[in-house]
Motif scaffolding. Structure first.
Motif, mmCIF file in Angstrom:
data_model
loop_
_atom_site.group_PDB
_atom_site.id
_atom_site.type_symbol
_atom_site.label_atom_id
_atom_site.label_comp_id
_atom_site.label_asym_id
_atom_site.label_seq_id
_atom_site.Cartn_x
_atom_site.Cartn_y
_atom_site.Cartn_z
ATOM 1 N N PRO A 208 0.829 -1.217 0.000
ATOM 2 C CA PRO A 208 0.000 0.000 0.000
ATOM 3 C C PRO A 208 0.863 1.266 0.000
ATOM 4 O O PRO A 208 0.447 2.295 0.536
ATOM 5 N N GLN A 209 2.038 1.199 -0.591
ATOM 6 C CA GLN A 209 3.026 2.271 -0.471
ATOM 7 C C GLN A 209 2.488 3.682 -0.722
ATOM 8 O O GLN A 209 2.525 4.534 0.149
ATOM 9 N N THR A 210 1.969 3.925 -1.917
ATOM 10 C CA THR A 210 1.571 5.308 -2.220
ATOM 11 C C THR A 210 0.356 5.712 -1.387
ATOM 12 O O THR A 210 0.229 6.858 -0.974
ATOM 13 N N LEU A 211 -0.510 4.743 -1.112
ATOM 14 C CA LEU A 211 -1.716 5.068 -0.337
ATOM 15 C C LEU A 211 -1.361 5.462 1.090
ATOM 16 O O LEU A 211 -1.935 6.393 1.649
ATOM 17 N N LYS A 212 -0.377 4.764 1.667
ATOM 18 C CA LYS A 212 -0.032 5.137 3.051
ATOM 19 C C LYS A 212 0.661 6.491 3.057
ATOM 20 O O LYS A 212 0.509 7.263 4.003
ATOM 21 N N GLN A 213 1.376 6.817 1.995
ATOM 22 C CA GLN A 213 1.988 8.143 1.925
ATOM 23 C C GLN A 213 0.905 9.222 1.810
ATOM 24 O O GLN A 213 1.008 10.285 2.403
ATOM 25 N N PHE A 230 0.470 -8.333 -3.154
ATOM 26 C CA PHE A 230 0.479 -9.289 -4.273
ATOM 27 C C PHE A 230 1.650 -8.974 -5.202
ATOM 28 O O PHE A 230 1.786 -7.835 -5.639
ATOM 29 N N ARG A 231 2.471 -9.953 -5.466
ATOM 30 C CA ARG A 231 3.583 -9.723 -6.408
ATOM 31 C C ARG A 231 3.713 -10.944 -7.308
ATOM 32 O O ARG A 231 3.805 -12.076 -6.818
ATOM 33 N N ASP A 232 3.733 -10.678 -8.593
ATOM 34 C CA ASP A 232 3.816 -11.775 -9.552
ATOM 35 C C ASP A 232 5.284 -12.081 -9.833
ATOM 36 O O ASP A 232 5.803 -11.721 -10.875
ATOM 37 N N ILE A 246 2.963 -6.209 7.655
ATOM 38 C CA ILE A 246 2.577 -5.266 8.708
ATOM 39 C C ILE A 246 3.119 -3.940 8.198
ATOM 40 O O ILE A 246 4.315 -3.671 8.275
ATOM 41 N N ASP A 247 2.229 -3.170 7.597
ATOM 42 C CA ASP A 247 2.644 -2.005 6.833
ATOM 43 C C ASP A 247 2.468 -0.755 7.700
ATOM 44 O O ASP A 247 1.398 -0.570 8.278
ATOM 45 N N CYS A 248 3.490 0.062 7.807
ATOM 46 C CA CYS A 248 3.438 1.190 8.753
ATOM 47 C C CYS A 248 3.997 2.459 8.114
ATOM 48 O O CYS A 248 4.872 2.397 7.246
ATOM 49 N N HIS A 458 15.121 0.366 -3.523
ATOM 50 C CA HIS A 458 13.971 0.122 -2.630
ATOM 51 C C HIS A 458 12.688 0.443 -3.402
ATOM 52 O O HIS A 458 12.025 -0.447 -3.875
ATOM 53 N N HIS A 459 12.347 1.692 -3.524
ATOM 54 C CA HIS A 459 11.298 2.106 -4.452
ATOM 55 C C HIS A 459 11.489 3.587 -4.755
ATOM 56 O O HIS A 459 12.264 4.268 -4.078
ATOM 57 N N PRO A 460 10.798 4.117 -5.766
ATOM 58 C CA PRO A 460 11.128 5.470 -6.243
ATOM 59 C C PRO A 460 10.740 6.588 -5.272
ATOM 60 O O PRO A 460 10.997 7.747 -5.558
ATOM 61 N N GLY A 494 11.939 -7.160 7.213
ATOM 62 C CA GLY A 494 11.246 -5.892 7.045
ATOM 63 C C GLY A 494 12.166 -4.881 6.404
ATOM 64 O O GLY A 494 13.367 -5.114 6.280
ATOM 65 N N GLY A 495 11.552 -3.800 5.986
ATOM 66 C CA GLY A 495 12.377 -2.763 5.391
ATOM 67 C C GLY A 495 11.539 -1.543 5.124
ATOM 68 O O GLY A 495 10.306 -1.619 5.044
ATOM 69 N N GLY A 496 12.204 -0.432 5.014
ATOM 70 C CA GLY A 496 11.471 0.795 4.723
ATOM 71 C C GLY A 496 12.440 1.922 4.460
ATOM 72 O O GLY A 496 13.641 1.698 4.267
ATOM 73 N N SER A 497 11.903 3.123 4.468
ATOM 74 C CA SER A 497 12.747 4.274 4.174
ATOM 75 C C SER A 497 12.061 5.556 4.608
ATOM 76 O O SER A 497 10.864 5.576 4.863
ATOM 77 N N ILE A 498 12.865 6.614 4.674
ATOM 78 C CA ILE A 498 12.321 7.963 4.747
ATOM 79 C C ILE A 498 11.918 8.294 3.316
ATOM 80 O O ILE A 498 12.614 7.926 2.373
ATOM 81 N N ARG A 499 10.777 8.954 3.166
ATOM 82 C CA ARG A 499 10.277 9.202 1.810
ATOM 83 C C ARG A 499 10.593 10.625 1.368
ATOM 84 O O ARG A 499 10.780 11.524 2.188
ATOM 85 N N ILE A 500 10.529 10.777 0.083
ATOM 86 C CA ILE A 500 10.625 12.117 -0.490
ATOM 87 C C ILE A 500 9.278 12.802 -0.245
ATOM 88 O O ILE A 500 8.232 12.189 -0.462
ATOM 89 N N GLY A 540 8.541 5.210 6.715
ATOM 90 C CA GLY A 540 7.853 4.043 7.257
ATOM 91 C C GLY A 540 8.603 2.770 6.981
ATOM 92 O O GLY A 540 9.790 2.787 6.617
ATOM 93 N N LEU A 541 7.875 1.723 7.155
ATOM 94 C CA LEU A 541 8.489 0.403 7.022
ATOM 95 C C LEU A 541 7.388 -0.640 6.899
ATOM 96 O O LEU A 541 6.242 -0.384 7.280
ATOM 97 N N ALA A 542 7.738 -1.771 6.349
ATOM 98 C CA ALA A 542 6.799 -2.895 6.361
ATOM 99 C C ALA A 542 7.549 -4.127 6.850
ATOM 100 O O ALA A 542 8.681 -4.381 6.445
ATOM 101 N N TYR A 543 6.910 -4.856 7.747
ATOM 102 C CA TYR A 543 7.438 -6.139 8.219
ATOM 103 C C TYR A 543 6.687 -7.246 7.487
ATOM 104 O O TYR A 543 5.471 -7.124 7.282
HETATM 105 N N1 ASP Z 1 6.407 -0.689 0.796
HETATM 106 C C1 ASP Z 1 7.716 -1.182 1.092
HETATM 107 C C2 ASP Z 1 7.818 -2.636 0.731
HETATM 108 O O1 ASP Z 1 6.816 -3.273 0.534
HETATM 109 C C3 ASP Z 1 8.061 -1.051 2.510
HETATM 110 C C4 ASP Z 1 8.148 0.379 2.885
HETATM 111 O O2 ASP Z 1 8.968 1.100 2.317
HETATM 112 O O3 ASP Z 1 7.421 0.755 3.795
HETATM 113 O O4 ASP Z 1 8.904 -3.181 0.663
#
Ligand code: ASP
Length: 597
Positions: A208-213, A230-232, A246-248, A458-460, A494-500, A540-543
Motif C-alpha cells: 500500500p506504499q503510495t496510499l499510506k503516503q 500481491f507480487r507476480d 505489517i505495513d506502517c 527500494h522504491h522510487p 522488514g524494510g522501509g525508508s524515509i520518503r521524499i 515508514g516500514l513494512a514487516y
Molecule cells: N512498501 C515497502 C515494501 O513493501 C516497505 C516500505 O517502504 O514501507 O517493501
C-alpha cells in the motif's frame, strides 16, 4: 506457545469441555466431548479411542465387560469420524506423560456419530506420511494436524500483539483498497480486468506504499495495516504470490525514530510470543560493509566466518586463475581440516551448481602442527601459504575455502552461499538463536541490464541520504538511500525508508529512473499533486508477517504458516486455481485470449 485452552470456557450445546482441558482434578465428573477420532486401539476387552479437537486429545475408553454393545459400536468407528461422547472422567491406569490430558480418560457411557468420514489420504498427526502435494490438495485435513494448527494460532497471536503494540503508540489501522492502479516499478503486478471500464485493468497492490503516503498527507501521522500484498514473482520457500505485510508509516520522523519504534516492536514480539528477551540494541551495519564482510545485504549474524580479501596475498603472478581475478576471498571453517577428499569434492560441486555458479573452489587445510596443505600447493611456496594462514587467522584444524572471479559482487555472493552452507554443516544456524541486524545506507539505485537503466533499489519514493543529494546529477550510482532493512537470522524481515516529500525532488527521482515528465505524471501524478498540498516529512516500514511467524515457529517455508498457500507454480492445488474462465465472462469483459501453443 500453545493457545491457553484452559481459559476458554465452552458453552457449546454439543460439549461441556474441550479435548485439551480435562485433568486429574476433574476425576469423577460427567462430561461430554466432541471431536474427531484420531485412532482406535483394541486391547483385550477394552477399546481406546483418541478423540481430537483443536485443543488437544483425550482418551476415551470402552469396556466390553461393562457394555458390550457400546464397545462393539466403538470398534466400528473409522478414522476422522466426528463423534460426541459422554462419560465419567477417571484416572488412567497407565498415564501418558506426553499428553496434557494424559493422566485421565473418559469411561464412555454414551456416544453419537455426528458424521462419518472417508479414510483420510494421510495420517493426521504431528508426523504425517503425506507428501507436500497431497497435503496441499487436502489442506483442510492438513490443518487438523496440531503443528500446522499451532502455526496459525501463533500467527493470530502475533497479529493481536502487533495491533496492541501499535495502537498503544497511537497508530491507527486504515484499510486501503485492493483494486488499485498498476505501477511500473518493482515486481510484476497481478491485474484484474474491469467490466465497467472496458479494456481497463486494476492492479492488486504490491504494497500500500503510495496510499499510506497519501494518508500522511491527510494528517494521519501514525498508520498501520496488516495488509495483503500481491507480487507476480518467481516463487521460493520464503515467497508467495500473495503475502501479508505489517505495513506502517509515520510523519515528522527521522530514520532513528522509525528504527527505535520498530525495534521496540520486534523486541515486544520476541518477548511475548517466544519468551526471548532481546535487551541489547540491534546491530546496525551499512550495506557496503555487509557486502564486504558477508557478501550479502541480509547476513546471517548467528555466526562469524567473515570474508577475508586475499588479492594481495594470492595474486602473486604464480597462479593464472587468481592472477586474472578481480576478487579473491576466503572463509575459514573451524575444525574442518579433517574433511575428506570426497567432502571437498562435494563442496566444490556445491559451489559449481548453476544457482551459485562458481568456477571452482580452492582449499587449504591447516594441520594440527600448523602446516598448510592446499589444492594449489604447486603454485605457492610454503612461506606464501603460511602468509595465507596468518591473513585468514586460521588455527590448527581449520579449513580455508577460497573463491575468486572477475566480478567482485558475483563472487562475494557465491562466497556468501558457501559461508551459509558451512554454517549449516557446522550447526551454527540454530533456529532457537536469534541474531537481529539493521542494514542501512543502501544504494539508491541499481543498474538493470534487462531494462538498460537505473532502477530504484527500494522504491522510487525513497529519500536519498541528505549528504548524497548533491551527487544525484553527477554520480547517481554513488547516492545512498535513507533506507533500512531489518534482518533476522539471514532473512529480510522488514524494510522501509524515509520518503521524499518535496515534489521537485520526487520529479527528479523519476527523471533519473528514466520516466519522461509525461509518463511520471501519468503514473504518479496523484502523488506529486498531493505533495503540493503540504506533505509532511514522513517515512515508514513494512514487516513481512509470514516471515516473522515462520521464524518464530522455526519453519523452513512461509507456506506452513499460511492457511491456504500456493505451490511453487503459483497454484492453489486445492481450489485448482488459477483456472480458465467461462467464455461468457470473457465476452462480458470483451477480452479475447491469444494463447501461444
Ligand atoms: N512498501 C515497502 C515494501 O513493501 C516497505 C516500505 O517502504 O514501507 O517493501
Amino acid at each position: 506457545m500453545i493457545l491457553q485452552t484452559k481459559n476458554i470456557k465452552t458453552k457449546d450445546m454439543y460439549r461441556t469441555h474441550t479435548c485439551g482441558e480435562l485433568r486429574i482434578g476433574h476425576a469423577g465428573q460427567t462430561v461430554t466431548l466432541a471431536g474427531w477420532v484420531q485412532r482406535t486401539r483394541k486391547m483385550g476387552g477394552m477399546t481406546f479411542v483418541d478423540l481430537r479437537d483443536r485443543y488437544g486429545i483425550t482418551q476415551l475408553v470402552f469396556n466390553e465387560e461393562k457394555d458390550i454393545a457400546l464397545t462393539e459400536e466403538a470398534n466400528r468407528l473409522g478414522r476422522e469420524y466426528v463423534i460426541q461422547a459422554t462419560g465419567t472422567v477417571s484416572e488412567r491406569y497407565s498415564k501418558n506423560k506426553n499428553l496434557p490430558t494424559g493422566d485421565i480418560e473418559i469411561e464412555v457411557t454414551e456416544f453419537n456419530v455426528l458424521n462419518k468420514s472417508l479414510t483420510p489420504p494421510f495420517t493426521i498427526e504431528e508426523e504425517t506420511d503425506g507428501g507436500d502435494d497431497l497435503r496441499m490438495k487436502y489442506r483442510y485435513l492438513d490443518l487438523r494436524r496440531p503443528n500446522v494448527r499451532r502455526n496459525l494460532e501463533l500467527r493470530h497471536r502475533m497479529c493481536i500483539e502487533v495491533r496492541n503494540y501499535l495502537s498503544n503508540l497511537g497508530f491507527i489501522e486504515v484499510e486501503t483498497p485492493v483494486l488499485i492502479g498498476s505501477t511500473p516499478e518493482g515486481a510484476r503486478d497481478f491485474v484484474v480486468p474491469s467490466r465497467m471500464n472496458k479494456g481497463q485493468f486494476y492492479a492488486l497492490p504490491q504494497s500500500p506504499q503510495t496510499l499510506k503516503q497519501l494518508l500522511m498527507v491527510s494528517g494521519f501521522d501514525r498508520y498501520f495495516q496488516i495488509a495483503k500484498c500481491f507480487r507476480d514473482e518467481d516463487l521460493r520457500a520464503d515467497r508467495q504470490p500473495e503475502f501479508t505485510q505489517i505495513d506502517c508509516e509515520m510523519s515528522f520522523v527521522t530514520q532513528e525514530d522509525i528504527i527505535q519504534t520498530f525495534e521496540g516492536m520486534a523486541k515486544h514480539l520476541f518477548k511475548t510470543l517466544r519468551g526471548v528477551e532481546l535487551n541489547e540494541p540491534f546491530l546496525r551495519m551499512p550495506w557496503a560493509e555487509a557486502m564486504k564482510r558477508f557478501g550479502s545485504d541480509k547476513p546471517d549474524m548467528r555466526f562469524g566466518m567473515e570474508f577475508v580479501e586475499l588479492m594481495d596475498t594470492l595474486q602473486l603472478g604464480t597462479f593464472p586463475v587468481f592472477d586474472n581475478a578481480n576478487y579473491i576471498g576466503g572463509i575459514c571453517a573451524p575444525g574442518c581440516a579433517t574433511y575428506t577428499r570426497k567432502q571437498l569434492d562435494q563442496l566444490t560441486e556445491y559451489v559449481k551448481r548453476p544457482q551459485i555458479g562458481a568456477k571452482g573452489l580452492v582449499y587449504a587445510r591447516v594441520g594440527e602442527d600448523g602446516s598448510v596443505k592446499s589444492s594449489v600447493d604447486k603454485f605457492y611456496t610454503t612461506e606464501q601459504l603460511n602468509t595465507l594462514k596468518d591473513k585468514m587467522q586460521a588455527a590448527p584444524g581449520d579449513l580455508i575455502l577460497i573463491l575468486s572471479g572477475d566480478d567482485a559482487m558475483k563472487t562475494r555472493k557465491q562466497l556468501c552461499e558457501l559461508r551459509l552452507e558451512m554454517g549449516q554443516r557446522l550447526g551454527l544456524r540454530d533456529k532457537n538463536k536469534f541474531a537481529l541486524l539493521w542494514v542501512t545506507e543502501f544504494p539508491m539505485f541499481e543498474w538493470s541490464e534487462e531494462e538498460g537503466r537505473l532502477m530504484a533499489m527500494h522504491h522510487p519514493f525513497t529519500h536519498p541520504m541528505e549528504e548524497d543529494i548533491n551527487l544525484l546529477d553527477t554520480r547517481p550510482e554513488d547516492v545512498r538511500a535513507d533506507a533500512y532493512d531489518m534482518v533476522c537470522n539471514g532473512i529480510e524481515v522488514g524494510g522501509g525508508s524515509i520518503r521524499i516529500h518535496d515534489p521537485k525532488l520526487q520529479a527528479k527521482m523519476f527523471e533519473i529512473l528514466g520516466f519522461t515528465p509525461e509518463k511520471a505524471e501519468e503514473q504518479f501524478g496523484f502523488l506529486m499533486n498531493a505533495f503540493k498540498y503540504g506533505a509532511p516529512p514522513h517515512g515508514g516500514l513494512a514487516y513481512g508477517l509470514d516471515r516473522w511467524v515462520s521464524i518464530f515457529a522455526g519453519l523452513d517455508s512461509i507456506r506452513d504458516c499460511i492457511a491456504f498457500p500456493k505451490n511453487n507454480s503459483g497454484r492453489d492445488v486445492m481450489l485448482d486455481a488459477p483456472a480458465p474462465i467461462d467464455q461468457k465472462q470473457l465476452d462480458e469483459l470483451e477480452i479475447k485470449l491469444n494463447l501461444k501453443k
